[in-house]
Design an enzyme around this catalytic site. Sequence first.
Site, PDB file in Angstrom:
ATOM      1  CB  CYS A  73      17.797  12.319  -4.061  1.00 27.00           C
ATOM      2  SG  CYS A  73      16.753  11.607  -5.318  1.00 27.00           S
ATOM      3  CB  CYS A 128      21.281   6.510  -6.452  1.00 26.52           C
ATOM      4  SG  CYS A 128      19.978   6.635  -7.611  1.00 26.52           S
ATOM      5  CE1 TYR A 156       5.739  -7.924  -3.379  1.00 29.62           C
ATOM      6  CE2 TYR A 156       3.709  -8.554  -3.103  1.00 29.62           C
ATOM      7  CZ  TYR A 156       4.758  -7.977  -2.661  1.00 29.62           C
ATOM      8  OH  TYR A 156       4.932  -7.377  -1.319  1.00 29.62           O
ATOM      9  CD  GLU A 160       3.029  -8.944   1.078  1.00 28.60           C
ATOM     10  OE1 GLU A 160       2.828  -8.193   0.153  1.00 28.60           O
ATOM     11  OE2 GLU A 160       3.842  -8.399   2.058  1.00 28.60           O
ATOM     12  CD  GLN A 182      -1.447  -3.143  -9.299  1.00 30.70           C
ATOM     13  OE1 GLN A 182      -2.083  -2.205 -10.153  1.00 30.70           O
ATOM     14  NE2 GLN A 182      -0.157  -3.074  -8.974  1.00 30.70           N
ATOM     15  CG  ASP A 220       6.446  -3.924  -4.998  1.00 30.13           C
ATOM     16  OD1 ASP A 220       7.582  -3.590  -4.868  1.00 30.13           O
ATOM     17  OD2 ASP A 220       5.539  -3.394  -4.072  1.00 30.13           O
ATOM     18  CD1 TRP A 265       2.065  -5.842   6.847  1.00 32.54           C
ATOM     19  CD2 TRP A 265       0.146  -5.097   6.951  1.00 32.54           C
ATOM     20  NE1 TRP A 265       2.089  -4.615   6.073  1.00 32.54           N
ATOM     21  CE2 TRP A 265       0.924  -4.198   5.896  1.00 32.54           C
ATOM     22  CE3 TRP A 265      -1.186  -4.680   7.125  1.00 32.54           C
ATOM     23  CZ2 TRP A 265       0.471  -2.955   5.673  1.00 32.54           C
ATOM     24  CZ3 TRP A 265      -1.675  -3.386   6.532  1.00 32.54           C
ATOM     25  CH2 TRP A 265      -0.799  -2.611   5.686  1.00 32.54           C
ATOM     26  NE  ARG A 266       6.429  -3.809   7.714  1.00 27.98           N
ATOM     27  CZ  ARG A 266       7.062  -2.577   7.057  1.00 27.98           C
ATOM     28  NH1 ARG A 266       7.091  -1.397   7.820  1.00 27.98           N
ATOM     29  NH2 ARG A 266       7.113  -2.383   5.554  1.00 27.98           N
ATOM     30  CG  LEU A 308      -9.702  -3.748  -0.191  1.00 30.95           C
ATOM     31  CD1 LEU A 308      -9.031  -2.280   0.068  1.00 30.95           C
ATOM     32  CD2 LEU A 308      -9.204  -4.936   0.344  1.00 30.95           C
TER      33      LEU A 308
END
Length: 397
Positions: A205, A214, A126, A43, A48, A144, A30-31, A86
């Site tokens: 991290c 952070c 969202y 989206e 979920q 989200d 989708w990009r 799905l």
Amino acid sequence: MEAIHNEEAKSYFSRELLTWYRRIKRDLPWRMNQDPYRVWVSEIMLQQTRVDTVIPYYERFMNKFPTVRALAEAPEEEVLKCWEGLGYYSRARNLQAGAREVVQRYGGIVPDDKAAVAGLKGVGPYTTGAIMSIAFNRPEPAVDGNVMRVLSRYFCLEDDIAKPATRVGIEKLAQSLIPKGAAGDFNQALMELGALVCTPKSPSCLPCPVMEHCSARWAGRETELPIKTKAKPPRPEKRVAVIITGTGAYEGKILVRQRPDTGLLAQMWELPHLLVPKDQEPLIDAADQSESNASTAEAGEWLTRSMEAETGLLIRPDRWLMDADHVFSHIHWKMRIYLADLGLDAIGATGASLAAETAAAYETGSLRSEYRWIGPEDMETLAFPNVFIRILREYWT
DNA sequence: AACTCGGGGGT
DNA sequence: ACCCCAGAGTT
């Protein structure tokens, strides 16, 4: 929610995260471009649902319904079949309803308008922000679970992310972080960080592009955040399902039914089954795989009576086949599956020659409209929930 | 605010 | 086992 955040930490975060994303972003289907329809479908599927799960569904779906108009004009059952496995099937119905609305009200073009997008079925806060920012590069937040986790940690926010009010607060914060002219990339960067680096259990991290400022990291609290109240465990439900085999004209076929068009697994196909009342559970549990004992016979009688009362089908249980567990987020089905045929003797048939006739009567007369005889080949057109797919695959092999 | 709505992967 | 996931709709 704190009213004031360190402006230096905020601009650092926005700048470094955006740079990082543009360097490492994944090449996802989708990009490929910013076609609003492609963004919209992705989206909805990603609600979920993990990226890796969505990818094959997305490819199939876009191949079958390449445009808003193609989706709007498709038969609903084909859309549902394409969504099979799905989960959250109302997403598929709402998406198609949205596509039909876009065709009717906006000439088939997804409008570059927040209120109009937000008004589409299945599009909440969202998804509105995701479509507006990714497809149209509008400076709207798209908050989200990833974003709430990332920002809770970076700013050391202790609000319970399970509460709706917390999301609203984080939306304001997220919007204030969007770099000018880079809403789409920045929102995706937040989610990319949450998915690849700032993960729920053990965040990585050291490679994180914003570790230096952070707050949770400095406080050594990155694994304690975000704070989230636990969900209630799913309630257990004992159920008995039957594979009813046909005879005569329906030899080799089994009886399935379509669920109502609202509620759990709406409009999906399934094996006939019924809820075992709490006080009858011991009876059902007592019946086991052992060939024919008293408890198995008792369970069979209970099944026959209950099935007739609830579905109008007069069945004749033959033997236990298997057990199957299926867990939804709020219900836990503990299913026991029996083999059966229609109780032809009991309804007056005296010989095998009457079997087809009686079975035909079931189809045209007393067999309710939601029931159908199917063979293995029909699995390719009817949409079944995964639990029944597994059971039927097992049965037919 | 609480509940309904799937299914699977990570730990 | 438990948690979470590019959440939304209903009550």
